[in-house]
Scaffold this motif. Structure first.
Motif, PDB file in Angstrom:
ATOM      1  N   LEU A  81      48.745  58.736  40.952  1.00  0.00           N
ATOM      2  CA  LEU A  81      48.114  59.237  42.381  1.00  0.00           C
ATOM      3  C   LEU A  81      46.684  59.596  42.153  1.00  0.00           C
ATOM      4  N   THR A  82      46.176  59.919  41.018  1.00  0.00           N
ATOM      5  CA  THR A  82      44.819  60.384  40.927  1.00  0.00           C
ATOM      6  C   THR A  82      44.077  59.182  40.264  1.00  0.00           C
ATOM      7  N   SER A  83      44.488  57.897  40.130  1.00  0.00           N
ATOM      8  CA  SER A  83      43.830  56.850  39.786  1.00  0.00           C
ATOM      9  C   SER A  83      43.042  56.396  40.754  1.00  0.00           C
ATOM     10  N   PRO A  84      41.676  55.676  40.262  1.00  0.00           N
ATOM     11  CA  PRO A  84      41.010  55.024  41.067  1.00  0.00           C
ATOM     12  C   PRO A  84      41.744  53.928  42.054  1.00  0.00           C
ATOM     13  N   PHE A  85      41.250  53.747  43.074  1.00  0.00           N
ATOM     14  CA  PHE A  85      41.989  52.490  43.865  1.00  0.00           C
ATOM     15  C   PHE A  85      41.549  51.275  43.392  1.00  0.00           C
ATOM     16  N   LYS A  86      42.296  50.212  43.337  1.00  0.00           N
ATOM     17  CA  LYS A  86      41.986  48.915  43.001  1.00  0.00           C
ATOM     18  C   LYS A  86      42.112  47.851  43.781  1.00  0.00           C
ATOM     19  N   VAL A  87      43.062  48.129  44.790  1.00  0.00           N
ATOM     20  CA  VAL A  87      43.164  46.762  45.947  1.00  0.00           C
ATOM     21  C   VAL A  87      43.187  47.505  47.054  1.00  0.00           C
ATOM     22  N   LEU A  88      43.001  46.473  48.246  1.00  0.00           N
ATOM     23  CA  LEU A  88      42.840  47.111  49.682  1.00  0.00           C
ATOM     24  C   LEU A  88      44.094  48.000  50.037  1.00  0.00           C
ATOM     25  N   ARG A  89      45.271  47.650  49.680  1.00  0.00           N
ATOM     26  CA  ARG A  89      46.471  48.115  50.211  1.00  0.00           C
ATOM     27  C   ARG A  89      46.455  49.616  50.009  1.00  0.00           C
ATOM     28  N   GLN A  90      45.989  50.110  48.808  1.00  0.00           N
ATOM     29  CA  GLN A  90      45.970  51.268  48.299  1.00  0.00           C
ATOM     30  C   GLN A  90      45.218  51.984  49.317  1.00  0.00           C
ATOM     31  N   TYR A  91      43.722  51.537  49.733  1.00  0.00           N
ATOM     32  CA  TYR A  91      42.999  52.174  50.887  1.00  0.00           C
ATOM     33  C   TYR A  91      43.738  52.354  51.989  1.00  0.00           C
ATOM     34  N   GLU A  92      44.396  51.347  52.363  1.00  0.00           N
ATOM     35  CA  GLU A  92      45.138  51.448  53.792  1.00  0.00           C
ATOM     36  C   GLU A  92      46.388  52.397  53.701  1.00  0.00           C
ATOM     37  N   ALA A  93      46.960  52.686  52.523  1.00  0.00           N
ATOM     38  CA  ALA A  93      47.808  53.527  52.411  1.00  0.00           C
ATOM     39  C   ALA A  93      47.208  54.948  52.306  1.00  0.00           C
ATOM     40  N   ALA A  94      46.044  55.121  52.011  1.00  0.00           N
ATOM     41  CA  ALA A  94      45.322  56.535  52.026  1.00  0.00           C
ATOM     42  C   ALA A  94      44.623  56.769  53.411  1.00  0.00           C
ATOM     43  N   ILE A  95      44.863  55.952  54.315  1.00  0.00           N
ATOM     44  CA  ILE A  95      43.950  56.320  55.687  1.00  0.00           C
ATOM     45  C   ILE A  95      44.485  57.753  56.361  1.00  0.00           C
ATOM     46  N   GLY A  96      43.535  58.594  56.500  1.00  0.00           N
ATOM     47  CA  GLY A  96      44.093  59.584  56.903  1.00  0.00           C
ATOM     48  C   GLY A  96      44.059  60.968  55.986  1.00  0.00           C
ATOM     49  N   GLU A  97      43.712  60.542  54.698  1.00  0.00           N
ATOM     50  CA  GLU A  97      43.932  61.393  53.829  1.00  0.00           C
ATOM     51  C   GLU A  97      42.284  61.676  53.188  1.00  0.00           C
ATOM     52  N   GLU A  98      42.424  62.687  52.288  1.00  0.00           N
ATOM     53  CA  GLU A  98      41.033  63.021  52.088  1.00  0.00           C
ATOM     54  C   GLU A  98      40.494  62.219  50.534  1.00  0.00           C
ATOM     55  N   VAL A  99      39.313  61.595  50.515  1.00  0.00           N
ATOM     56  CA  VAL A  99      39.249  60.911  49.252  1.00  0.00           C
ATOM     57  C   VAL A  99      37.827  61.220  48.780  1.00  0.00           C
ATOM     58  N   GLU A 100      37.411  60.725  47.340  1.00  0.00           N
ATOM     59  CA  GLU A 100      36.112  60.913  46.977  1.00  0.00           C
ATOM     60  C   GLU A 100      35.610  59.539  46.562  1.00  0.00           C
ATOM     61  N   VAL A 101      34.616  59.100  47.241  1.00  0.00           N
ATOM     62  CA  VAL A 101      34.017  58.006  46.776  1.00  0.00           C
ATOM     63  C   VAL A 101      32.626  58.093  46.054  1.00  0.00           C
ATOM     64  N   LEU A 102      32.682  57.111  45.072  1.00  0.00           N
ATOM     65  CA  LEU A 102      31.382  57.085  44.143  1.00  0.00           C
ATOM     66  C   LEU A 102      30.937  55.717  44.506  1.00  0.00           C
ATOM     67  N   CYS A 103      29.689  55.909  44.894  1.00  0.00           N
ATOM     68  CA  CYS A 103      28.683  54.655  45.388  1.00  0.00           C
ATOM     69  C   CYS A 103      27.865  54.418  44.304  1.00  0.00           C
ATOM     70  N   ARG A 104      27.130  53.162  44.368  1.00  0.00           N
ATOM     71  CA  ARG A 104      26.223  52.761  43.243  1.00  0.00           C
ATOM     72  C   ARG A 104      25.024  53.812  43.428  1.00  0.00           C
ATOM     73  N   GLY A 105      24.316  53.880  42.335  1.00  0.00           N
ATOM     74  CA  GLY A 105      23.165  54.919  42.493  1.00  0.00           C
ATOM     75  C   GLY A 105      23.693  56.263  42.258  1.00  0.00           C
ATOM     76  N   GLY A 106      25.207  56.608  41.805  1.00  0.00           N
ATOM     77  CA  GLY A 106      25.761  57.821  41.565  1.00  0.00           C
ATOM     78  C   GLY A 106      25.728  58.681  42.675  1.00  0.00           C
ATOM     79  N   VAL A 107      25.925  58.052  43.987  1.00  0.00           N
ATOM     80  CA  VAL A 107      26.017  59.128  45.347  1.00  0.00           C
ATOM     81  C   VAL A 107      27.502  59.173  45.477  1.00  0.00           C
ATOM     82  N   LYS A 108      27.954  60.490  45.525  1.00  0.00           N
ATOM     83  CA  LYS A 108      29.361  60.804  45.795  1.00  0.00           C
ATOM     84  C   LYS A 108      29.530  61.246  47.225  1.00  0.00           C
ATOM     85  N   GLU A 109      30.649  60.691  48.013  1.00  0.00           N
ATOM     86  CA  GLU A 109      31.043  61.267  49.392  1.00  0.00           C
ATOM     87  C   GLU A 109      32.279  61.592  49.234  1.00  0.00           C
ATOM     88  N   LYS A 110      32.609  62.796  49.933  1.00  0.00           N
ATOM     89  CA  LYS A 110      33.937  63.386  50.116  1.00  0.00           C
ATOM     90  C   LYS A 110      34.150  63.350  51.458  1.00  0.00           C
TER      91      LYS A 110
END
Length: 156
Positions: free
Chosen positions: A77-106
């Motif tokens: 449940l707390t593992s990083p997403f690896k496939v698109l279907r995981q993203y689709e299942a998490a729509i509407g939920e709060e996520v933390e995204v780590l982008c290139r350059g070290g920028v984090k978005e919540k």
């Protein structure tokens, strides 16, 4: 060494015909033939499904030809997403995204495609003429190429 593609074909065909509610997240074949299969599902992956898939893999690989260690489980449940279907299942939920350059978005995941995700974030902005900063909701589009890692935020 056991070929990852062979295991992927065995698992994919079985999921497609027997357990279509599940999807393959990842397969890794480590040195010493340690095979790790990660599965996902919108409703969760149960132990019974893991046992069925384990038995199916074992019936298609011959330990007499090449010995192996097999681990079949749910993508955490707390593992990083690896496939698109995981993203689709998490729509509407709060996520933390780590982008290139070290920028984090919540924020709340609004959409997900193979090209980008939509994220609703809250920023503290001081409007012109105001004395204090205020929370302002913004929608961001982040391309999949910019994303290093995305995880669900679990609140208790």
């Amino acid at each position: 060494m056991i070929d990852k593609q062979v295991v992927e074909t065995i698992v994919s065909q079985y999921l497609e015909s027997e357990l279509p509610e599940l999807y393959l997240v990842d397969i890794a074949v480590h040195p010493g033939n340690r095979i790790v299969v990660e599965l996902g599902s919108d409703e969760g992956v149960g132990i019974d499904e893991c046992v069925h898939i384990t038995k199916h893999i074992e019936s298609n690989l011959d330990r007499e030809v090449e010995d192996y260690e097999l681990e079949v489980g749910s993508a955490g449940l707390t593992s990083p997403f690896k496939v698109l279907r995981q993203y689709e299942a998490a729509i509407g939920e709060e996520v933390e995204v780590l982008c290139r350059g070290g920028v984090k978005e919540k924020g709340v995941l609004l959409s997900a495609t193979a090209e980008a995700i939509g994220l609703q974030v809250v920023r503290r902005i001081k409007p012109e003429g105001a004395k204090r900063k205020q929370d302002v909701e913004q929608e961001l589009s982040i391309s999949m190429e910019e994303i290093l890692q995305t995880k669900r935020i679990i609140k208790i």
